[in-house]
Scaffold this motif. Structure first.
Motif, short mmCIF file in Angstrom:
data_model
loop_
_atom_site.label_atom_id
_atom_site.label_comp_id
_atom_site.label_asym_id
_atom_site.label_seq_id
_atom_site.Cartn_x
_atom_site.Cartn_y
_atom_site.Cartn_z
N THR A 33 -3.70 0.27 7.26
CA THR A 33 -2.91 0.52 6.05
C THR A 33 -2.07 -0.69 5.67
O THR A 33 -1.66 -0.82 4.52
CB THR A 33 -1.98 1.73 6.24
OG1 THR A 33 -1.13 1.49 7.36
CG2 THR A 33 -2.78 3.00 6.46
N ASP A 34 -1.80 -1.57 6.63
CA ASP A 34 -1.00 -2.77 6.38
C ASP A 34 -1.85 -4.01 6.59
O ASP A 34 -2.57 -4.12 7.57
CB ASP A 34 0.20 -2.82 7.32
CG ASP A 34 1.16 -1.68 7.07
OD1 ASP A 34 1.33 -1.28 5.91
OD2 ASP A 34 1.76 -1.18 8.04
N TYR A 56 3.69 -8.49 6.66
CA TYR A 56 2.68 -7.49 6.30
C TYR A 56 3.09 -6.78 5.03
O TYR A 56 4.26 -6.76 4.64
CB TYR A 56 2.46 -6.48 7.42
CG TYR A 56 3.66 -5.63 7.76
CD1 TYR A 56 3.86 -4.41 7.13
CD2 TYR A 56 4.57 -6.05 8.71
CE1 TYR A 56 4.96 -3.63 7.43
CE2 TYR A 56 5.67 -5.27 9.03
CZ TYR A 56 5.86 -4.06 8.38
OH TYR A 56 6.94 -3.29 8.69
N THR A 57 2.11 -6.21 4.37
CA THR A 57 2.34 -5.40 3.18
C THR A 57 1.31 -4.28 3.17
O THR A 57 0.24 -4.42 3.77
CB THR A 57 2.26 -6.23 1.89
OG1 THR A 57 2.64 -5.42 0.78
CG2 THR A 57 0.88 -6.79 1.67
N ARG A 58 1.62 -3.22 2.52
CA ARG A 58 0.66 -2.13 2.38
C ARG A 58 -0.57 -2.64 1.66
O ARG A 58 -0.47 -3.40 0.70
CB ARG A 58 1.27 -0.97 1.59
CG ARG A 58 2.49 -0.38 2.20
CD ARG A 58 2.34 0.88 2.95
NE ARG A 58 1.35 1.79 2.43
CZ ARG A 58 0.74 2.68 3.20
NH1 ARG A 58 1.02 2.74 4.48
NH2 ARG A 58 -0.15 3.49 2.70
N ASP A 60 -2.44 -1.19 -0.34
CA ASP A 60 -2.54 -0.68 -1.71
C ASP A 60 -1.29 -0.97 -2.55
O ASP A 60 -1.08 -0.36 -3.59
CB ASP A 60 -2.82 0.82 -1.70
CG ASP A 60 -1.75 1.62 -0.98
OD1 ASP A 60 -0.81 1.02 -0.42
OD2 ASP A 60 -1.87 2.86 -0.96
N TYR A 61 -0.45 -1.91 -2.12
CA TYR A 61 0.79 -2.22 -2.83
C TYR A 61 0.59 -3.40 -3.79
O TYR A 61 0.40 -4.53 -3.35
CB TYR A 61 1.91 -2.54 -1.84
CG TYR A 61 3.23 -2.85 -2.49
CD1 TYR A 61 3.99 -1.81 -3.04
CD2 TYR A 61 3.71 -4.14 -2.57
CE1 TYR A 61 5.20 -2.07 -3.65
CE2 TYR A 61 4.92 -4.41 -3.18
CZ TYR A 61 5.66 -3.37 -3.72
OH TYR A 61 6.85 -3.63 -4.32
#
Length: 77
Positions: A33-34, A56-58, A60-61
């Motif tokens: 997810t990340d 890190y980032t999602r 889907d962000y």
């Protein structure tokens, strides 16, 4: 190229490299997810402007500070 946008890479986020692939392939997982982002963006502090620095980032962000680099392998003639 550093400082344009955070480079979003294929690797899934992990706190350390203890279980990372040893062959240079991306670290991917079904439950990812990340994603890892590297290199800082145009509004980052100088200490973030390095390919060795990662956050890190999602996955889907959406954001205007994340991007990716397109690369292509050329055949030798």
């Amino acid at each position: 190229m550093h400082g344009n946008v955070w480079e979003w890479v294929e690797d899934c986020w992990s706190d350390d490299y203890s279980k990372s692939p040893s062959d240079g392939k991306a670290w991917i997982s079904e439950e990812c997810t990340d994603r890892v982002v590297r290199g800082g963006s145009f509004n980052s502090e100088a200490r973030f402007l390095s390919s060795s620095f990662r956050l890190y980032t999602r996955a889907d962000y959406p954001s205007h500070v994340y991007g990716f680099r397109v690369a292509r392998t050329l055949k030798d003639n």
